[in-house]
Design a protein around this motif. Structure first.
Motif, PDB file in Angstrom:
ATOM      1  N   ALA A 128     -49.040 118.991 -52.863  1.00  9.04           N
ATOM      2  CA  ALA A 128     -48.574 118.605 -51.399  1.00  9.04           C
ATOM      3  C   ALA A 128     -48.849 117.140 -51.193  1.00  9.04           C
ATOM      4  CB  ALA A 128     -48.921 119.482 -50.526  1.00  9.04           C
ATOM      5  N   PHE A 129     -48.201 116.836 -50.164  1.00 13.55           N
ATOM      6  CA  PHE A 129     -48.788 115.411 -49.718  1.00 13.55           C
ATOM      7  C   PHE A 129     -49.703 115.232 -48.942  1.00 13.55           C
ATOM      8  CE2 PHE A 129     -43.827 114.309 -48.917  1.00 13.55           C
ATOM      9  CZ  PHE A 129     -43.954 113.727 -50.238  1.00 13.55           C
ATOM     10  N   GLY A 158     -46.383 116.416 -60.596  1.00 14.07           N
ATOM     11  CA  GLY A 158     -46.321 115.119 -59.756  1.00 14.07           C
ATOM     12  C   GLY A 158     -46.530 115.650 -58.241  1.00 14.07           C
ATOM     13  N   GLY A 159     -46.285 114.776 -57.427  1.00 14.28           N
ATOM     14  CA  GLY A 159     -46.437 114.884 -55.963  1.00 14.28           C
ATOM     15  C   GLY A 159     -45.067 115.508 -55.586  1.00 14.28           C
ATOM     16  N   LYS A 193     -39.579  98.013 -57.802  1.00 16.14           N
ATOM     17  CA  LYS A 193     -40.702  97.559 -57.278  1.00 16.14           C
ATOM     18  C   LYS A 193     -41.635  96.759 -58.138  1.00 16.14           C
ATOM     19  CE  LYS A 193     -42.139 101.963 -56.202  1.00 16.14           C
ATOM     20  NZ  LYS A 193     -42.410 103.064 -55.480  1.00 16.14           N
ATOM     21  N   ASN A 216     -51.608 109.172 -53.639  1.00 18.18           N
ATOM     22  CA  ASN A 216     -51.469 108.991 -55.044  1.00 18.18           C
ATOM     23  C   ASN A 216     -52.607 109.617 -55.742  1.00 18.18           C
ATOM     24  OD1 ASN A 216     -50.442 105.441 -54.558  1.00 18.18           O
ATOM     25  ND2 ASN A 216     -49.067 107.331 -54.571  1.00 18.18           N
ATOM     26  N   LYS A 258     -46.204 111.410 -44.110  1.00 18.40           N
ATOM     27  CA  LYS A 258     -46.546 110.986 -45.528  1.00 18.40           C
ATOM     28  C   LYS A 258     -47.162 109.698 -45.607  1.00 18.40           C
ATOM     29  CE  LYS A 258     -44.823 110.125 -49.874  1.00 18.40           C
ATOM     30  NZ  LYS A 258     -43.699 109.435 -50.642  1.00 18.40           N
ATOM     31  N   MET A 259     -48.433 109.592 -46.301  1.00 18.63           N
ATOM     32  CA  MET A 259     -48.971 108.524 -46.782  1.00 18.63           C
ATOM     33  C   MET A 259     -48.178 107.707 -47.393  1.00 18.63           C
ATOM     34  SD  MET A 259     -52.838 107.876 -47.933  1.00 18.63           S
ATOM     35  CE  MET A 259     -53.825 108.474 -46.361  1.00 18.63           C
ATOM     36  N   GLY A 303     -47.302 109.557 -63.602  1.00 15.24           N
ATOM     37  CA  GLY A 303     -48.383 108.626 -63.242  1.00 15.24           C
ATOM     38  C   GLY A 303     -47.926 107.486 -62.093  1.00 15.24           C
ATOM     39  N   PRO A 304     -48.823 106.639 -61.925  1.00 20.04           N
ATOM     40  CA  PRO A 304     -48.466 105.671 -60.888  1.00 20.04           C
ATOM     41  C   PRO A 304     -47.550 104.448 -61.243  1.00 20.04           C
ATOM     42  CG  PRO A 304     -50.319 104.996 -61.779  1.00 20.04           C
ATOM     43  CD  PRO A 304     -49.908 106.291 -62.526  1.00 20.04           C
ATOM     44  N   THR A 305     -46.823 103.884 -60.313  1.00 14.01           N
ATOM     45  CA  THR A 305     -46.027 102.817 -60.415  1.00 14.01           C
ATOM     46  C   THR A 305     -46.979 101.809 -60.284  1.00 14.01           C
ATOM     47  OG1 THR A 305     -44.152 103.777 -59.363  1.00 14.01           O
ATOM     48  CG2 THR A 305     -44.108 101.456 -59.748  1.00 14.01           C
ATOM     49  N   HIS A 357     -52.651 104.092 -53.272  1.00 12.71           N
ATOM     50  CA  HIS A 357     -53.254 104.613 -52.123  1.00 12.71           C
ATOM     51  C   HIS A 357     -53.791 106.205 -52.397  1.00 12.71           C
ATOM     52  CE1 HIS A 357     -49.784 107.388 -51.365  1.00 12.71           C
ATOM     53  NE2 HIS A 357     -49.016 106.476 -51.313  1.00 12.71           N
TER      54      HIS A 357
HETATM   55  P1  AMP Z   1     -45.805 106.459 -57.333  1.00 11.01           P
HETATM   56  O1  AMP Z   1     -46.944 105.411 -57.616  1.00 11.01           O
HETATM   57  O2  AMP Z   1     -45.184 106.000 -55.882  1.00 11.01           O
HETATM   58  O3  AMP Z   1     -44.834 106.483 -58.564  1.00 11.01           O
HETATM   59  O4  AMP Z   1     -46.666 107.778 -57.117  1.00 11.01           O
HETATM   60  C1  AMP Z   1     -47.748 108.177 -57.886  1.00 11.01           C
HETATM   61  C2  AMP Z   1     -47.879 109.648 -57.774  1.00 11.01           C
HETATM   62  O5  AMP Z   1     -48.362 109.838 -56.351  1.00 11.01           O
HETATM   63  C3  AMP Z   1     -46.563 110.627 -57.871  1.00 11.01           C
HETATM   64  O6  AMP Z   1     -46.827 111.860 -58.518  1.00 11.01           O
HETATM   65  C4  AMP Z   1     -46.280 110.923 -56.429  1.00 11.01           C
HETATM   66  O7  AMP Z   1     -45.621 112.136 -56.120  1.00 11.01           O
HETATM   67  C5  AMP Z   1     -47.558 110.913 -55.659  1.00 11.01           C
HETATM   68  N1  AMP Z   1     -47.583 110.477 -54.013  1.00 11.01           N
HETATM   69  C6  AMP Z   1     -47.028 109.480 -53.644  1.00 11.01           C
HETATM   70  N2  AMP Z   1     -47.283 109.464 -52.039  1.00 11.01           N
HETATM   71  C7  AMP Z   1     -48.209 110.650 -51.993  1.00 11.01           C
HETATM   72  C8  AMP Z   1     -48.694 111.180 -50.679  1.00 11.01           C
HETATM   73  N3  AMP Z   1     -48.685 110.853 -49.747  1.00 11.01           N
HETATM   74  N4  AMP Z   1     -49.483 112.195 -51.004  1.00 11.01           N
HETATM   75  C9  AMP Z   1     -49.730 113.017 -52.189  1.00 11.01           C
HETATM   76  N5  AMP Z   1     -49.324 112.343 -53.625  1.00 11.01           N
HETATM   77  C10 AMP Z   1     -48.336 111.216 -53.343  1.00 11.01           C
END
Ligand code: AMP
Ligand code: ZN
Length: 445
Positions: free
Chosen positions: A259-260, A227-228, A74, A41, A267-268, A30-32, A38
């Protein structure tokens, strides 16, 4: 029916075989929770939601876990910038995140553990790794020795160069693998974010958090982890190494990665500044469900370049299908042959673009009764999750009510010309009136 999924572990589409019949246990990173998510995510989260819905559509019992990363480099840094406790800080962003999920019609996972609630489990895992000597103590923390780890890097297909040094960073984009931190000893800049541990007070590294939460909730071996694509290395690679070092069992059967989402060809990401949020989409007058629709138009393994034009096109398409479904009569029957085609598509590694194209084909097919179209597409919507047929709630301006009243007066007086003139004016305001047995109904255009 059989379900096929692309497994990153083998780089192949494989038939899904659950550990237990008709049951699937899945874990999503999940998210941090340190900022607004964004829409990149959110793409990955929608992918997780679709995966769950596909299994539910196939009558599986689903146990879905999505963690919330509330302690890492973070979250600590940003909470200190805002001058609030880590708890208050992450709670605020957890709330925003949960609101985003609801607006996107993402089903709430059965478990949403926060990393700080699993510190005991993390400590026990690290103690076991110290005992097995796969972990070692250094000046600033406890590290995992990748040299001692059998099969390290299989998921990412890494070539390991053991000359690389250890790193305490949670994220690193290097070509080569490092020994990574399981636990970081307290530094002055950590402030009050310190947990007591027998091997030295400090805080966990990011990777161990997901291992501890998933093992505790889903068991030593479970079906799917997602996950991503950025998480394949180092995060998931390290999760496998730690978990298997502790349990000596195969950790996860199927690894799936979305995929991103790109913006301006890259990459966003927060750090590049090329990101949008759900809030910016709403400020632009579009619905979160327009974004969900856009996500269904691309396969989850295809990189998606985000643009406002593509979002606007999705908004128009969604409006059209939504309105058609709302206006078709009820009480039709689901067309079994079409349903079977749909299931075959979604069970083929979640081919949502094809499934969506099928819905449009049905919509336009003149040989199918409108009521049957409605019943069939609404059945598909259990997977799409677009709330089809529910017209978006928009506030109706006072002026429109006044025009509708004036039109009613003209109609009662059988002044049809005048009534039509009001109808046009109402349309210019972005609404239409439908005359029903219960009087006029106002709908957004
Ligand atoms: P984070 O909050 O950075 O831990 O990311 C949460 C989830 O979003 C993780 O599964 C990441 O792999 C995914 N993620 C982060 N950036 C992107 C992106 N640009 N496109 C798709 N998924 C992303
Ligand atoms: Zn994770």
């Amino acid at each position: 029916m059989e379900i096929y999924l692309h497994n990153t572990l083998t780089r192949q589409k494989e038939k899904f075989i659950p550990i237990r019949d008709n049951e699937v246990k899945m874990y999503h990173c999940g998210p941090t929770i340190y900022d607004h998510p964004h829409i990149g995510n959110l793409r990955t989260l929608i992918f997780g939601d679709i995966l769950r819905r596909v299994f539910e559509f196939n009558n599986f019992k689903v146990i879905q876990v999505m963690n919330l990363t509330d302690v890492d480099d973070k979250t600590i840094k940003n909470s200190q910038k805002e001058g609030v406790s880590l708890y208050d800080f992450t709670y605020k962003y957890e709330k925003i995140f949960r609101d985003n999920m609801e607006e996107l019609n993402i089903k709430t996972p059965h478990h949403m553990p926060r990393a700080t609630e699993y510190i005991d489990e993390i400590i026990i895992m690290i103690e076991k790794m110290l005992e097995n000597e796969i972990a070692y103590k250094s000046d600033d923390g406890i590290y995992f020795s990748i040299e001692k780890s059998e099969g390290y890097g299989v998921l990412a297909q890494l070539k390991i160069d053991h000359s690389e040094k250890a790193t305490s960073e949670d994220e690193y984009d290097k070509e080569n693998a490092h020994d990574f931190a399981l636990w970081k000893f307290t530094k002055p800049e950590d402030g009050e974010n310190v947990w007591v541990a027998p091997f030295g007070d400090g805080r966990p590294g990011w990777h161990i958090e997901c291992s501890a939460m998933s093992l505790k909730i889903l068991g030593e071996t479970f079906d799917i982890h997602t996950g991503g694509e950025d998480l394949i290395f180092p995060h998931h690679t390290n999760e496998i190494a730690q978990s298997e070092a502790v349990t000596h069992k195969h950790f996860v059967n199927y690894w799936m990665h979305a995929a991103f989402m790109n913006a301006s060809g890259e990459k966003m990401s927060k750090s590049k500044g090329n990101f949008s949020t759900l809030e910016t989409i709403k400020e632009g007058g579009l619905s979160p469900l327009d974004f969900r629709y856009l996500m269904l138009t691309a396969h989850y393994k295809t990189k998606l370049e985000f643009s406002n034009d593509s979002l606007v096109a999705s908004a128009q398409a969604r409006k059209k299908i939504n309105r058609a479904i709302a206006e078709f009569p009820d009480f039709g029957s689901v067309q079994k042959d079409l349903l079977n085609i749909f299931i075959e598509m979604i069970n083929d590694d979640l081919n949502m673009p094809e499934a969506m194209a099928l819905a449009w084909k049905i919509l336009k097919d003149e040989n199918i009764l409108e009521a049957d179209k409605k019943a069939t597409i609404l059945e598909f919507d259990k997977v799409f999750g677009l709330k089809l047929g529910e017209i978006d709630q928009v506030e109706i301006p006072q002026k429109v009510y006044a025009l509708v009243d004036a039109r009613e007066v003209a109609r009662n007086e059988k002044d049809w010309e005048e009534a039509d003139r009001y109808r046009d004016e109402i349309q210019q305001e972005g609404f239409i009136v439908k005359d029903t047995a219960n009087g006029p109904q106002i709908l957004p255009l």
